[in-house]
Scaffold this active site. Structure first.
Site, mmCIF file in Angstrom:
data_model
loop_
_atom_site.group_PDB
_atom_site.id
_atom_site.type_symbol
_atom_site.label_atom_id
_atom_site.label_comp_id
_atom_site.label_asym_id
_atom_site.label_seq_id
_atom_site.Cartn_x
_atom_site.Cartn_y
_atom_site.Cartn_z
ATOM 1 N N HIS A 45 34.990 34.782 24.615
ATOM 2 C CA HIS A 45 35.144 36.237 24.610
ATOM 3 C C HIS A 45 36.139 36.733 23.569
ATOM 4 O O HIS A 45 36.213 37.933 23.309
ATOM 5 C CB HIS A 45 35.568 36.730 25.999
ATOM 6 C CG HIS A 45 34.500 36.588 27.040
ATOM 7 N ND1 HIS A 45 33.225 37.076 26.879
ATOM 8 C CD2 HIS A 45 34.519 35.997 28.261
ATOM 9 C CE1 HIS A 45 32.500 36.808 27.950
ATOM 10 N NE2 HIS A 45 33.253 36.149 28.809
ATOM 11 N N ARG A 70 38.554 27.466 24.822
ATOM 12 C CA ARG A 70 37.473 27.833 25.721
ATOM 13 C C ARG A 70 36.226 27.978 24.864
ATOM 14 O O ARG A 70 36.163 28.840 23.974
ATOM 15 C CB ARG A 70 37.728 29.126 26.487
ATOM 16 C CG ARG A 70 36.507 29.463 27.377
ATOM 17 C CD ARG A 70 36.770 30.514 28.407
ATOM 18 N NE ARG A 70 36.946 31.846 27.825
ATOM 19 C CZ ARG A 70 37.047 32.960 28.551
ATOM 20 N NH1 ARG A 70 36.992 32.892 29.881
ATOM 21 N NH2 ARG A 70 37.226 34.128 27.969
ATOM 22 N N GLU A 147 33.603 30.401 38.436
ATOM 23 C CA GLU A 147 33.638 31.853 38.287
ATOM 24 C C GLU A 147 32.392 32.553 38.826
ATOM 25 O O GLU A 147 32.131 33.709 38.474
ATOM 26 C CB GLU A 147 33.861 32.236 36.813
ATOM 27 C CG GLU A 147 32.936 31.560 35.831
ATOM 28 C CD GLU A 147 33.274 31.877 34.390
ATOM 29 O OE1 GLU A 147 34.029 32.832 34.134
ATOM 30 O OE2 GLU A 147 32.780 31.167 33.491
ATOM 31 N N ASP A 173 34.987 37.321 36.514
ATOM 32 C CA ASP A 173 33.600 36.992 36.796
ATOM 33 C C ASP A 173 33.410 36.558 38.243
ATOM 34 O O ASP A 173 32.364 36.845 38.846
ATOM 35 C CB ASP A 173 33.115 35.889 35.855
ATOM 36 C CG ASP A 173 32.588 36.443 34.540
ATOM 37 O OD1 ASP A 173 31.793 37.394 34.587
ATOM 38 O OD2 ASP A 173 32.960 35.932 33.474
#
Length: 258
Positions: A45, A70, A147, A173
C-alpha cells in the site's frame, strides 16, 4: 548481519517497527536513526516499488535496524526478489489458509525446506560469498498477515505451519472483514477477543504476533496485551501528524494573526 528482531524475541522482549510508505532513501535514512529495531518497506500500500525498496535498504545500511518488506501479495516472484534485494523479514498480506501459509514459507526458504531460487544479488552486505545461503532459512523472518474472517477461522491451522515466525495483524482489513469501519487501533469486543485468542495460540507455539498501530498509545496497549512486534503508523503518517500539529499550534498561538 544478525537479525536484530530475532535477537529481541529470543530475549523475551518486544520489537518496535518503523514503516516506509514514502519512496525515498532520505526518508528511510531518517527513520533508521530514530531508534526503531526494524524498518519495513511497504510495497503493498505504500508508494514504493522494487528500486525504491533497494534505495531504502541502502540508506538504512549504516544503522542497526533489521530491513523488512511487506510484499504486494503471496507470490513467489516478488517474495524471492525482495529477499534477494536484502530483506531480512517478509510480511505477506491476505494469508487465509494453511495452504497459503505453507506456500508463503516455501517461497521464502531455500531447498530443502522451500523452493526459493538461488541468486541473492545483494548478499555481500551479509558476509562472504556462499555464507548467506547457509543461514538465510534460519535468519529470515516469515510473517503471514492475519486480516480476514477466513484467516481467523483458520487461525490454528495457519499457526501450525512450520517455518513461520508469527503472524502480523492488519487491524483495518480485519475489522473491515467483520463489517466494521477500517481503522488501526481497535476497541470492539469481538476483535479484542480475536487478539486474545491469537496471542494465546502464538504463546503455545513459541510464535511472535505482530500488529500495526496508529501510534505510541495504541502500541503500548497492544504490547500490554502480549504482541511481540508493534509498528508505529508509517513515515508519511508521522510526517502528516507532526505537520498538522505544528500548524494548528502556530495558528492557536498567533492571536488570530495566522
Amino acid at each position: 548481519m544478525a537479525n536484530k528482531v530475532k535477537e529481541i524475541w529470543k530475549a523475551g522482549k518486544v520489537a518496535v517497527n518503523g514503516w516506509l510508505a514514502i519512496p525515498s532513501g532520505f526518508s528511510a535514512e531518517v527513520m533508521a536513526q530514530c531508534g526503531f529495531d526494524s524498518v519495513t518497506v511497504d510495497i503493498q500500500h505504500g508508494v514504493q516499488d522494487y528500486m525504491s525498496m533497494v534505495e531504502c535498504f541502502q540508506a538504512m545500511g549504516a544503522h542497526p535496524v533489521t530491513p523488512m518488506v511487506r510484499v504486494p501479495w503471496n507470490e513467489p516472484g516478488i517474495i524471492g526478489k525482495v529477499l534477494d534485494g536484502g530483506a531480512y523479514g517478509v510480511i505477506c498480506p491476505m494469508v487465509n489458509t494453511k495452504e497459503e501459509a505453507e506456500n508463503f514459507v516455501q517461497y521464502c526458504k531455500y531447498p530443502p525446506r522451500g523452493t526459493r531460487s538461488n541468486g541473492p544479488i545483494r548478499s555481500g552486505m551479509y558476509g562472504g560469498a556462499g555464507d548467506y545461503q547457509k543461514t538465510a532459512n534460519a535468519d529470515i523472518i516469515c510473517l503471514p498477515m492475519l486480516e480476514t474472517k477466513t484467516a481467523v477461522d483458520n487461525m490454528e491451522a495457519i499457526l501450525d505451519v512450520e517455518g513461520i515466525d508469527g503472524v502480523y495483524v492488519g487491524p483495518s482489513d480485519l475489522g473491515f472483514s467483520y463489517g466494521l469501519v477500517p481503522k488501526l487501533d481497535r476497541e470492539e469486543p469481538e476483535i479484542l477477543k480475536i487478539y486474545d485468542k491469537l496471542i494465546k495460540e502464538c504463546d503455545k507455539r513459541g510464535l511472535n504476533p505482530g500488529i500495526h498501530c496508529s501510534g505510541p498509545v495504541g502500541a503500548a496497549k497492544n504490547i500490554g496485551m502480549g504482541f511481540k512486534l508493534v509498528t508505529l503508523l508509517n513515515d508519511s503518517g508521522i510526517l502528516a501528524t507532526g505537520a498538522k500539529s505544528w500548524v494548528n499550534d502556530t495558528r492557536k498561538g498567533s492571536g488570530g494573526k495566522a
